[in-house]
Enzyme design. Structure first.
Site, mmCIF file in Angstrom:
data_model
loop_
_atom_site.group_PDB
_atom_site.id
_atom_site.type_symbol
_atom_site.label_atom_id
_atom_site.label_comp_id
_atom_site.label_asym_id
_atom_site.label_seq_id
_atom_site.Cartn_x
_atom_site.Cartn_y
_atom_site.Cartn_z
ATOM 1 N N LEU A 89 -4.399 0.224 7.373
ATOM 2 C CA LEU A 89 -5.067 0.667 5.987
ATOM 3 C C LEU A 89 -6.586 0.690 6.278
ATOM 4 C CD1 LEU A 89 -2.505 0.192 3.371
ATOM 5 C CD2 LEU A 89 -3.545 2.246 3.878
ATOM 6 N N PHE A 140 -0.540 -7.579 7.427
ATOM 7 C CA PHE A 140 -0.650 -6.654 8.568
ATOM 8 C C PHE A 140 -0.943 -5.114 8.058
ATOM 9 C CE2 PHE A 140 2.399 -3.458 9.992
ATOM 10 C CZ PHE A 140 3.216 -3.533 8.947
ATOM 11 N N LYS A 141 -0.832 -5.075 6.778
ATOM 12 C CA LYS A 141 -1.152 -3.739 6.426
ATOM 13 C C LYS A 141 -2.525 -3.198 6.696
ATOM 14 C CE LYS A 141 3.079 -2.953 4.000
ATOM 15 N NZ LYS A 141 3.703 -4.350 4.419
ATOM 16 N N ASP A 142 -3.248 -4.139 6.624
ATOM 17 C CA ASP A 142 -4.749 -3.738 6.971
ATOM 18 C C ASP A 142 -4.925 -3.231 8.240
ATOM 19 O OD1 ASP A 142 -5.817 -5.242 4.874
ATOM 20 O OD2 ASP A 142 -5.759 -7.141 5.656
#
Ligand SMILES: *Cc1c(COP(=O)(O)O)cnc(C)c1O
Length: 496
Positions: free
Chosen positions: A117, A112-114
């Protein structure tokens, strides 16, 4: 709108300055001094919009002092384009009558960092320009896994920026190591560091605190910056998918406009769930939040007792991105509940004694919205099996922690409102643990586990992970450097 520090001792700044600086000078985190509101009319309009438009509208309401709506829409269209998020940016899946899963791992690194980011570098580059800074930025990241890869993908080939990532040579999984070793882009550099995560992180912290390094880089027209989750530029894109999920549920007739939902988030640093709480503060009809932790249940105890106490054993679990004892973004929740003076005092106590207890008044306020839940290793594996057997749905270990707490909440507290449980990683990012939960098998090789999981379940491996074994290694993990050599590598960075 201005951005103020949660500790109240730094001057207010613009949104662009907050994003460029990351941390306030007094050690606090930036927060807007007023909360933009989302009316029922706004929500209705967003129901008909695509994800990039929803993102631009929500983000504009926080960043309008410096960014134009057109700029944000343009960046969101590029960041959340179909090639980067082939399954849709944040699709919602139905599991039975009450449970809904918000999938946040359809981006380039399958975690989920995408969601933050992919867009944050775009906000950052504009922030540097808007503050009149002509220097180039060198982003330094110490990573124990997901953040490093997501930051590399987000910043690759971004003009005027370089990125250097450091990971512990024996502290990340085989797939994570391969993901970083094969990273493409002309402005990226990846180093494996001898030692554990703390060695890599301390190395980066020392570089940030080193005035001589800063001066030498400055002579080359370069300044250092970080990409970690306390930056407002990472938080604001996360508010979007809660609004988007709500709109999707309305649009498909699952809920009526205005109907309340509950939300459950598998939590580590408290960034993701805080973004949901901000959405509620804007006016999104969310009734309650379930904060789900693994065996590292410092937050469960906090919501139960009002005492945050990091003086405890640290466990290495199968949901490593939640193996955290200090949840930095909790500071922003405290700030919302009690203002900067008390927040600063609690943070000082945390620093000196490792613990603090909030007042009865604050505790009551938090009880209105938050419930903590936790899930141990055995329950995590059982939940993966149970969800697969019951719904034919394959989930990763982090998501399983959330689903376990969400189901318990639905069964014991509120079975009426729809429960949106957040899914934070593709099951294939943690294949060995998922396969073991389903079959009891533990293949030696992580890549074999991926293939076995696919043949057992028929669920396709996401494209970013599928061809990973065949990709060219650019940054050999065996060329590990000592932590003491990190400053040298930063000064020698030339890949702008
Ligand atoms: C980072 C991460 C989390 C924790 O999110 P926070 O915002 O730190 O609470 C949970 N699951 C996965 C897969 C992650 O990468």
């Amino acid at each position: 709108m201005k951005y103020i520090s949660t500790r109240g001792k730094s001057a207010p700044v613009t949104s662009a300055e907050a994003i460029k600086k990351g941390l306030a000078e007094d050690g606090g985190l930036y927060f807007p001094d007023e909360m933009p509101l989302l009316t029922a009319e706004d929500l209705k309009e967003l129901c008909c919009a695509d994800y990039p438009t929803r993102a631009a509208k929500i983000m504009y309401s926080f960043l309008c002092d410096e960014y134009t709506y057109e700029e944000l829409l343009d960046e969101c269209r590029q960041a959340y384009r179909e090639e980067s998020f082939p399954g849709g940016a944040a699709p919602v899946t139905k599991l039975g009558d009450t449970l809904r899963v918000l999938e946040l791992w359809h981006g380039p690194t399958a975690a989920f960092k995408d969601m933050a980011l992919q867009i944050m570098p775009r906000l950052f580059v504009r922030a540097v320009k808007k503050t009149g800074d002509a220097r180039r930025a060198l982003i330094l990241v110490a990573t124990s896994g997901d953040t490093g890869k997501a930051a590399l993908e987000g910043y690759r080939d971004v003009e005027g920026v370089g990125i250097s990532v450091f990971y512990p040579v024996n502290g990340v999984s085989r797939v994570q190591k391969l993901q970083m070793a094969t990273q493409e882009g002309k402005n990226v550099e990846v180093h494996s560091v001898i030692g554990n995560f703390d060695d890599a992180q301390n190395g980066v912290k020392q570089i940030f605190g080193d005035a001589e390094i800063a001066a030498r880089l400055n002579e080359q027209g370069v300044f250092l910056s970080s990409a970690n989750s306390i930056n407002w530029g990472r938080l604001v894109p996360q508010v979007v998918y809660y609004v988007s999920a709500y709109c999707d549920l309305v649009a498909c007739g699952d809920i009526a406009l205005g109907e309340e939902i509950n939300v459950c988030v598998p939590t580590g640093n408290f960034g993701n769930i805080l973004a949901a709480y901000i959405a509620k503060n804007m006016g999104l009809p969310i009734h309650s939040f379930v904060c789900a932790s693994n065996q590292n249940n410092v937050l469960t105890d906090f919501f139960e007792s009002g005492t945050y106490d990091r003086n405890r054993s640290f466990f290495t679990t199968t949901s490593p991105s939640m193996d955290i004892l200090i949840s930095s973004n909790l500071e922003r929740l405290l700030f919302l509940a009690c203002g900067s003076e008390k927040t600063a005092a609690y943070m000082e106590e945390l620093k000196t004694t490792g613990r603090y207890t909030v007042s009865a008044e604050i505790k009551r306020q938090l009880d209105h919205a938050f419930t903590g839940g936790c899930c141990d290793e055995e329950q995590t594996a059982e939940e993966i099996r149970h969800i697969y057997d019951t719904y034919g749905y394959l989930c990763d270990t982090h998501t399983a922690v959330g689903l376990y707490c969400a189901e318990r909440y639905v069964n014991t507290v509120d079975g009426q409102r729809k429960m949106v449980a957040v899914s934070t990683a593709s099951p294939y990012k943690f294949s060995p643990a998922v396969l073991k939960a389903l079959t009891g098998e533990v293949p030696e090789n992580e890549l074999d586990a991926m293939a076995l999981l696919e043949s057992k379940t028929g669920v396709t491996i996401p494209a970013p992970l599928a061809g990973i074994a065949g990709r060219t290694v650019r940054f050999d993990p065996d060329d590990a450097i000592k932590a003491e050599a990190m400053p040298e590598s930063v000064l020698a960075f030339q890949r702008f």
